[in-house]
Design an enzyme around this catalytic site. Structure first.
Site, short mmCIF file in Angstrom:
data_model
loop_
_atom_site.label_atom_id
_atom_site.label_comp_id
_atom_site.label_asym_id
_atom_site.label_seq_id
_atom_site.Cartn_x
_atom_site.Cartn_y
_atom_site.Cartn_z
N HIS A 242 17.64 28.75 12.46
CA HIS A 242 17.14 27.66 11.62
C HIS A 242 16.73 28.20 10.26
CE1 HIS A 242 13.75 24.91 10.23
NE2 HIS A 242 14.86 24.20 10.12
N ARG B 81 0.83 -1.22 0.00
CA ARG B 81 0.00 0.00 0.00
C ARG B 81 0.85 1.26 0.00
NH1 ARG B 81 -2.80 -1.07 5.54
NH2 ARG B 81 -0.60 -1.60 5.89
N GLU C 299 5.95 6.14 12.70
CA GLU C 299 5.65 7.04 13.81
C GLU C 299 6.56 8.26 13.66
OE1 GLU C 299 4.68 3.60 17.21
OE2 GLU C 299 6.27 5.08 17.53
N LYS D 202 11.02 39.88 4.15
CA LYS D 202 11.61 39.89 5.50
C LYS D 202 13.02 39.31 5.47
CE LYS D 202 10.80 36.59 8.59
NZ LYS D 202 10.13 35.72 9.60
N GLN E 299 3.44 23.56 19.63
CA GLN E 299 2.82 24.06 18.39
C GLN E 299 3.41 23.33 17.19
OE1 GLN E 299 2.31 28.37 17.92
NE2 GLN E 299 3.17 28.26 15.84
N ASP E 300 2.55 22.95 16.25
CA ASP E 300 2.97 22.35 14.99
C ASP E 300 2.82 23.39 13.89
OD1 ASP E 300 1.85 18.86 15.29
OD2 ASP E 300 3.68 19.88 15.93
N ASN E 301 3.83 23.50 13.04
CA ASN E 301 3.77 24.40 11.88
C ASN E 301 3.94 23.58 10.61
OD1 ASN E 301 3.59 26.59 13.58
ND2 ASN E 301 5.72 27.19 13.39
N ARG F 169 13.86 29.59 3.32
CA ARG F 169 13.23 30.24 4.48
C ARG F 169 14.27 30.24 5.61
NH1 ARG F 169 7.29 29.93 4.10
NH2 ARG F 169 6.72 28.88 2.14
N LYS G 168 13.05 23.20 17.71
CA LYS G 168 12.21 22.73 16.61
C LYS G 168 12.59 21.31 16.22
CE LYS G 168 12.06 27.45 15.00
NZ LYS G 168 12.81 28.44 14.21
N TYR H 158 6.96 21.13 11.25
CA TYR H 158 7.88 21.13 12.38
C TYR H 158 7.17 21.48 13.69
CZ TYR H 158 8.18 26.01 10.81
OH TYR H 158 7.89 27.28 10.39
C1 LIG Z 1 6.36 31.16 12.00
C2 LIG Z 1 4.92 31.61 12.04
C3 LIG Z 1 4.40 32.50 11.11
N1 LIG Z 1 3.09 32.88 11.18
C4 LIG Z 1 2.56 33.79 10.16
C5 LIG Z 1 3.33 35.10 10.02
C6 LIG Z 1 3.26 35.43 8.56
O1 LIG Z 1 2.10 36.19 8.29
C7 LIG Z 1 3.11 34.06 7.87
C8 LIG Z 1 4.39 33.59 7.22
O2 LIG Z 1 5.42 33.69 8.21
P1 LIG Z 1 6.95 33.63 7.78
O3 LIG Z 1 7.13 34.33 6.47
O4 LIG Z 1 7.76 34.08 8.96
O5 LIG Z 1 7.14 32.05 7.55
P2 LIG Z 1 8.56 31.36 7.30
O6 LIG Z 1 9.45 32.22 6.47
O7 LIG Z 1 8.24 29.99 6.81
O8 LIG Z 1 9.21 31.28 8.74
C9 LIG Z 1 9.45 30.05 9.40
O9 LIG Z 1 10.48 29.42 8.72
C10 LIG Z 1 11.68 29.11 9.39
C11 LIG Z 1 12.37 28.01 8.64
C12 LIG Z 1 11.53 28.78 10.82
O10 LIG Z 1 12.29 28.01 11.39
C13 LIG Z 1 10.50 29.49 11.60
O11 LIG Z 1 9.68 28.53 12.24
C14 LIG Z 1 9.65 30.42 10.86
O12 LIG Z 1 10.31 31.66 10.97
O13 LIG Z 1 2.72 33.13 8.90
C15 LIG Z 1 2.24 32.41 12.16
O14 LIG Z 1 1.06 32.78 12.22
N2 LIG Z 1 2.73 31.54 13.11
C16 LIG Z 1 4.04 31.12 13.08
O15 LIG Z 1 4.44 30.32 13.95
#
Ligand SMILES: Cc1cn([C@H]2C[C@H](O)[C@@H](COP(=O)(O)OP(=O)(O)O[C@H]3O[C@H](C)C(=O)[C@H](O)[C@H]3O)O2)c(=O)[nH]c1=O
Length: 196
Positions: free
Chosen positions: A119, A23, A28, A169, A46-48, A59, A72, A132
């Protein structure tokens, strides 16, 4: 779940056991008890997840400053990345040192990035999804970045920095020499070897 050190003390690679059959596959992806057995007793809260469509999406280098510093646990849900961590704890014997580890959905390999480390990742294939776990909630007032292409860090991302697809950013992030770390080294982490 196998847990192995990297060349940067404190940053470890986790490889879940993968069960494959006609399949597909099962694994895990996280077990608090298994990590605690290795001394990695981190309370993730928190999970992202991010989807990066173009190859070469980069990023980073990101962090949250204390009291919202985040450890993380990074894994690739689809696609492949080079995942990078940089030790930026003031007083660390490895301050400014980095490690890059190739992670992919197929390998299932994950990277643990401790608090006090920058990171970032760059994608190797289109439509890469990265998930993550974080040990502190999102705190925009504590959110920070350092330039991913900083010449003093000299990270080899495996692509021309000018070709990286980045956010505004990240394009504005300060150089490492112009940045003051908010993190202090407080000794080896519980899961580091005696030589840390
Ligand atoms: C990180 C985060 C972002 N946001 C919102 C803020 C912005 O409006 C949108 C995109 O955020 P950002 O451009 O900072 O996302 P990444 O560039 O992927 O940032 C992440 O990428 C690198 C690799 C990392 O290690 C961090 O966890 C994190 O900084 O999501 C949230 O609402 N919650 C969150 O925990």
């Amino acid at each position: 779940m196998q847990i192995a050190p990297t060349s940067l003390s404190g940053v470890v690679v986790l490889t879940p056991r993968v069960f494959s059959d006609a399949r597909g596959r099962f694994c895990e992806t996280w077990s608090r008890a298994r990590l605690a057995e290795a001394g990695i007793d981190i309370d993730f809260v928190q999970d992202n997840e991010s989807l990066s469509r173009p190859v070469g999406t980069l990023r980073g280098l990101h962090y949250q400053s204390p009291p919202m510093a985040q450890a993380k646990l990074v894994r690739v849900v689809a696609g492949a990345i080079l995942d990078v961590a940089v030790d930026v704890r003031r007083g660390s014997p490895r301050y400014g040192q980095w490690v890059g580890v190739e992670l992919s959905a197929d390998s299932g390999r994950q990277l643990l990035v401790p608090a006090g480390f920058l990171h970032g990742f760059v994608t190797r294939v289109p439509d890469t999804v990265v998930g993550y776990k974080c040990s502190a909630p999102y705190a925009p007032e504590c959110d920070g970045a350092v330039a991913f292409g900083d010449p003093d860090l000299a990270i080899d991302w495996g692509l021309d920095p000018a070709a990286a697809v980045i956010s505004d950013k990240d394009a504005r992030a300060p150089r490492f020499r112009d940045w003051t770390s908010p993190f202090d080294y407080t000794g080896p982490l519980p899961w580091e070897g005696a030589d840390a």
